[in-house]
Scaffold this motif. Structure first.
Motif, PDB file in Angstrom:
ATOM      1  N   UNK A 246       0.833  -1.189   0.000  1.00 23.95           N
ATOM      2  CA  UNK A 246       0.000   0.000   0.000  1.00 23.95           C
ATOM      3  C   UNK A 246       0.871   1.244   0.000  1.00 23.95           C
ATOM      4  N   UNK A 247       0.252   2.424  -0.025  1.00 25.64           N
ATOM      5  CA  UNK A 247       1.022   3.671  -0.032  1.00 25.64           C
ATOM      6  C   UNK A 247       1.746   3.896   1.300  1.00 25.64           C
ATOM      7  N   UNK A 248       3.021   4.265   1.212  1.00 26.87           N
ATOM      8  CA  UNK A 248       3.868   4.456   2.390  1.00 26.87           C
ATOM      9  C   UNK A 248       4.426   5.872   2.388  1.00 26.87           C
ATOM     10  N   UNK A 249       4.341   6.545   3.537  1.00 28.70           N
ATOM     11  CA  UNK A 249       4.955   7.860   3.730  1.00 28.70           C
ATOM     12  C   UNK A 249       5.891   7.751   4.922  1.00 28.70           C
ATOM     13  N   UNK A 250       7.056   8.391   4.841  1.00 24.90           N
ATOM     14  CA  UNK A 250       8.019   8.367   5.941  1.00 24.90           C
ATOM     15  C   UNK A 250       8.530   9.772   6.210  1.00 24.90           C
ATOM     16  N   UNK A 251       8.862  10.040   7.482  1.00 31.37           N
ATOM     17  CA  UNK A 251       9.427  11.331   7.865  1.00 31.37           C
ATOM     18  C   UNK A 251      10.289  11.129   9.110  1.00 31.37           C
ATOM     19  N   UNK A 252      11.209  12.077   9.325  1.00 28.08           N
ATOM     20  CA  UNK A 252      12.022  12.071  10.534  1.00 28.08           C
ATOM     21  C   UNK A 252      11.233  12.721  11.652  1.00 28.08           C
ATOM     22  N   UNK A 253      11.309  12.146  12.858  1.00 29.99           N
ATOM     23  CA  UNK A 253      10.586  12.701  13.999  1.00 29.99           C
ATOM     24  C   UNK A 253      11.380  13.784  14.716  1.00 29.99           C
ATOM     25  N   UNK A 254      12.713  13.811  14.530  1.00 26.90           N
ATOM     26  CA  UNK A 254      13.542  14.847  15.148  1.00 26.90           C
ATOM     27  C   UNK A 254      14.466  15.448  14.099  1.00 26.90           C
ATOM     28  N   UNK A 255      14.973  16.646  14.390  1.00 29.14           N
ATOM     29  CA  UNK A 255      15.913  17.327  13.496  1.00 29.14           C
ATOM     30  C   UNK A 255      17.268  16.636  13.564  1.00 29.14           C
ATOM     31  N   UNK A 256      18.027  16.748  12.505  1.00 25.27           N
ATOM     32  CA  UNK A 256      19.388  16.211  12.482  1.00 25.27           C
ATOM     33  C   UNK A 256      20.266  17.031  13.417  1.00 25.27           C
ATOM     34  N   UNK A 257      21.288  16.420  13.980  1.00 27.25           N
ATOM     35  CA  UNK A 257      22.206  17.124  14.879  1.00 27.25           C
ATOM     36  C   UNK A 257      22.886  18.251  14.111  1.00 27.25           C
ATOM     37  N   UNK A 258      22.864  19.436  14.694  1.00 32.32           N
ATOM     38  CA  UNK A 258      23.506  20.576  14.053  1.00 32.32           C
ATOM     39  C   UNK A 258      22.604  21.333  13.099  1.00 32.32           C
ATOM     40  N   UNK A 259      21.406  20.840  12.819  1.00 30.89           N
ATOM     41  CA  UNK A 259      20.480  21.537  11.920  1.00 30.89           C
ATOM     42  C   UNK A 259      19.402  22.235  12.740  1.00 30.89           C
ATOM     43  N   UNK A 260      19.169  23.479  12.474  1.00 35.42           N
ATOM     44  CA  UNK A 260      18.047  24.186  13.074  1.00 35.42           C
ATOM     45  C   UNK A 260      18.204  24.511  14.546  1.00 35.42           C
ATOM     46  N   UNK A 261      19.407  24.392  15.113  1.00 35.15           N
ATOM     47  CA  UNK A 261      19.591  24.674  16.531  1.00 35.15           C
ATOM     48  C   UNK A 261      19.265  26.113  16.875  1.00 35.15           C
ATOM     49  N   UNK A 262      19.759  27.065  16.103  1.00 34.50           N
ATOM     50  CA  UNK A 262      19.504  28.482  16.359  1.00 34.50           C
ATOM     51  C   UNK A 262      18.091  28.859  15.936  1.00 34.50           C
ATOM     52  N   UNK A 263      17.569  28.209  14.903  1.00 31.37           N
ATOM     53  CA  UNK A 263      16.228  28.528  14.427  1.00 31.37           C
ATOM     54  C   UNK A 263      15.161  28.160  15.441  1.00 31.37           C
ATOM     55  N   UNK A 264      15.364  27.052  16.166  1.00 28.67           N
ATOM     56  CA  UNK A 264      14.360  26.619  17.135  1.00 28.67           C
ATOM     57  C   UNK A 264      14.201  27.656  18.239  1.00 28.67           C
ATOM     58  N   UNK A 265      15.289  28.276  18.682  1.00 22.74           N
ATOM     59  CA  UNK A 265      15.221  29.274  19.747  1.00 22.74           C
ATOM     60  C   UNK A 265      14.501  30.529  19.261  1.00 22.74           C
ATOM     61  N   UNK A 266      14.701  30.908  18.001  1.00 23.00           N
ATOM     62  CA  UNK A 266      14.071  32.121  17.497  1.00 23.00           C
ATOM     63  C   UNK A 266      12.594  31.934  17.197  1.00 23.00           C
TER      64      UNK A 266
END
Length: 95
Positions: free
Chosen positions: A70-90
């Motif tokens: 059947x149709x399958x969708x996948x996604x990451x549940x957490x951000x990669x290490x080093x990605x978006x660290x400063x963006x999350x605070x803002x």
């Protein structure tokens, strides 16, 4: 690291599609519109997942699995290490 999960991934360390680094981030799977947490392996391009078949095991002690199509969708549940660290605070309105 990419923010897109691989086309095929397995939780079994014996599989050639096993990747511990990606599994540590957590993978969310939606199969036929329902979120599943019992997926052992998936393939997006071929449209299937493998789930454990009860508590049954084969003669080597590995769990038996069944392939569901059947149709399958996948996604990451957490951000990669080093990605978006400063963006999350803002993005936090309370800060």
């Amino acid at each position: 690291m990419s923010d897109t999960p691989p086309d095929r991934l397995s939780v079994n360390p014996k599989s050639p599609h096993f990747n511990a680094e990606l599994l540590q981030r957590g993978i969310g799977i939606r199969f036929k519109g329902n979120q599943r947490r019992d997926v052992e392996e998936y393939c997006i391009s071929e449209g299937w997942i493998r789930v454990q078949l009860g508590k049954k095991t084969d003669r080597k002690g590995d769990s038996l699995t069944i392939k569901l199509s059947g149709p399958v969708e996948a996604w990451f549940e957490t951000e990669a290490a080093g990605e978006g660290g400063a963006d999350e605070a803002s993005e936090d309105p309370a800060a």
